[in-house]
Design an enzyme around this catalytic site. Structure first.
Site, PDB file in Angstrom:
ATOM      1  N   ARG A 106      16.558  20.908   0.103  1.00 21.77           N
ATOM      2  CA  ARG A 106      16.266  21.517  -1.358  1.00 21.77           C
ATOM      3  C   ARG A 106      14.835  21.608  -1.879  1.00 21.77           C
ATOM      4  O   ARG A 106      13.728  21.029  -1.508  1.00 21.77           O
ATOM      5  CB  ARG A 106      16.543  21.318  -2.488  1.00 21.77           C
ATOM      6  CG  ARG A 106      17.166  22.196  -3.609  1.00 21.77           C
ATOM      7  CD  ARG A 106      17.507  21.475  -4.792  1.00 21.77           C
ATOM      8  NE  ARG A 106      17.460  22.478  -5.922  1.00 21.77           N
ATOM      9  CZ  ARG A 106      17.023  22.525  -6.679  1.00 21.77           C
ATOM     10  NH1 ARG A 106      15.327  21.774  -7.259  1.00 21.77           N
ATOM     11  NH2 ARG A 106      16.555  23.510  -8.062  1.00 21.77           N
ATOM     12  N   LYS A 145       6.895  17.972  -5.896  1.00 22.98           N
ATOM     13  CA  LYS A 145       7.290  17.457  -7.249  1.00 22.98           C
ATOM     14  C   LYS A 145       6.086  16.324  -7.251  1.00 22.98           C
ATOM     15  O   LYS A 145       5.552  15.794  -6.871  1.00 22.98           O
ATOM     16  CB  LYS A 145       8.595  16.051  -6.719  1.00 22.98           C
ATOM     17  CG  LYS A 145       9.815  16.764  -7.421  1.00 22.98           C
ATOM     18  CD  LYS A 145      11.049  16.719  -7.154  1.00 22.98           C
ATOM     19  CE  LYS A 145      11.935  17.050  -7.685  1.00 22.98           C
ATOM     20  NZ  LYS A 145      13.906  16.486  -7.369  1.00 22.98           N
TER      21      LYS A 145
END
Length: 274
Positions: free
Chosen positions: A255, A221
């Site tokens: 995740r 991210k």
């Protein structure tokens, strides 16, 4: 700490790894890389072979500014993938990444085991009722607004406290409806700027007070690659570092796009702990 997936009790005392399978053309990292069902199955097989405990399938991109698609299109993308995955890997535990109750319902009926809702019911008021009726684990994420406008909704007086309060209210509603297995996701990258993401990660251990499993979704991210002025493609090492921090702070599920590296994180942390 356990969750019940299709009659199987999954022990989360040892953290688990959830591999990301995007059935989208526009996800921030791997959108459009795999366009055929055969390619999706090959990627799922790779993640399973590397030790993924869950496969999280999403067909609606939730990256900042993502374009909206219809419920019909989301279903047309996701159902063939779920059906094919269940057929080829009957024991696989599939998580459905969707905020739409009908998509979740049809996917669970097709063989999926978990609902992963980025909006915790805020974008579809039928979602929690659906999760309760289906009696499947329900992942609730913190987010303000929707993928199109969330990046502008990051004004907080006390970020961590506000996220904790948000979850307390969501947990009360879910329990009242009869949802037994709840998982919380602080929502890194969703309606939070880079500094806020790091603040939330540094205080992740406080979420253990909610007495529920914690999912950490930091994989590649922007808080990682923008810190280094690079790209998502160059963010694997940073992802591994922050996954390790997540585990140290009490995360139960990672995740990730890169399963092998996350599994290694878990194994090393377990050795250290024991």
């Amino acid at each position: 700490m356990y969750i019940n997936c299709k009659g199987r009790l999954i022990d989360l005392s040892v953290p688990k790894v959830m591999g990301i399978l995007n059935i989208t053309p526009d996800s921030f990292y791997d959108g459009g890389r795999r366009t055929s069902l055969e390619q999706h199955l090959a990627q799922a097989e790779k993640m399973i072979s590397e030790g993924a405990d869950f496969i999280d399938i999403g067909s609606y991109s939730s990256r900042p500014g993502a374009e909206d698609i219809s419920e019909e299109e989301e279903l047309q993308r996701i159902l063939p993938a779920v059906e094919a995955l269940v057929k080829k890997f009957p024991d696989v535990l599939i998580s459905i990444d969707s905020f739409r109750s009908e998509v979740a319902k049809q996917s669970i009926e097709a063989g999926a085991a978990i609902i992963n809702d980025i909006s915790a019911g805020n974008l579809d008021d039928k979602m929690m009722d659906t999760a309760a009726q289906l009696q499947v684990p329900y992942i609730m994420m913190h987010m303000r607004g929707n993928p199109k406008n969330m990046k502008d909704l990051n004004q907080y007086e006390d970020l961590t406290q506000e996220v904790l309060t948000y979850f307390s209210e969501k947990i009360d509603r879910a329990r009242a409806l009869g949802i037994n297995d709840l998982i919380i996701d602080p929502g890194f990258g969703f309606s939070k700027n880079i500094d806020q993401n790091f603040e939330l990660l540094s205080r992740l251990d406080l979420f253990s007070n909610l007495n529920l499993p914690i999912l950490s979704g930091l994989s590649r991210k922007s808080l990682i690659y923008k810190t280094f002025n690079t790209t998502p493609e160059e963010a694997l090492n940073g992802t591994t570092v922050l996954n390790t921090v997540s585990l140290m702070k009490g995360a139960h599920i990672l995740r990730v796009h890169d399963v092998k590296e996350a599994v290694e994180c878990v194994k090393l942390m377990e050795r250290l702990k024991n």
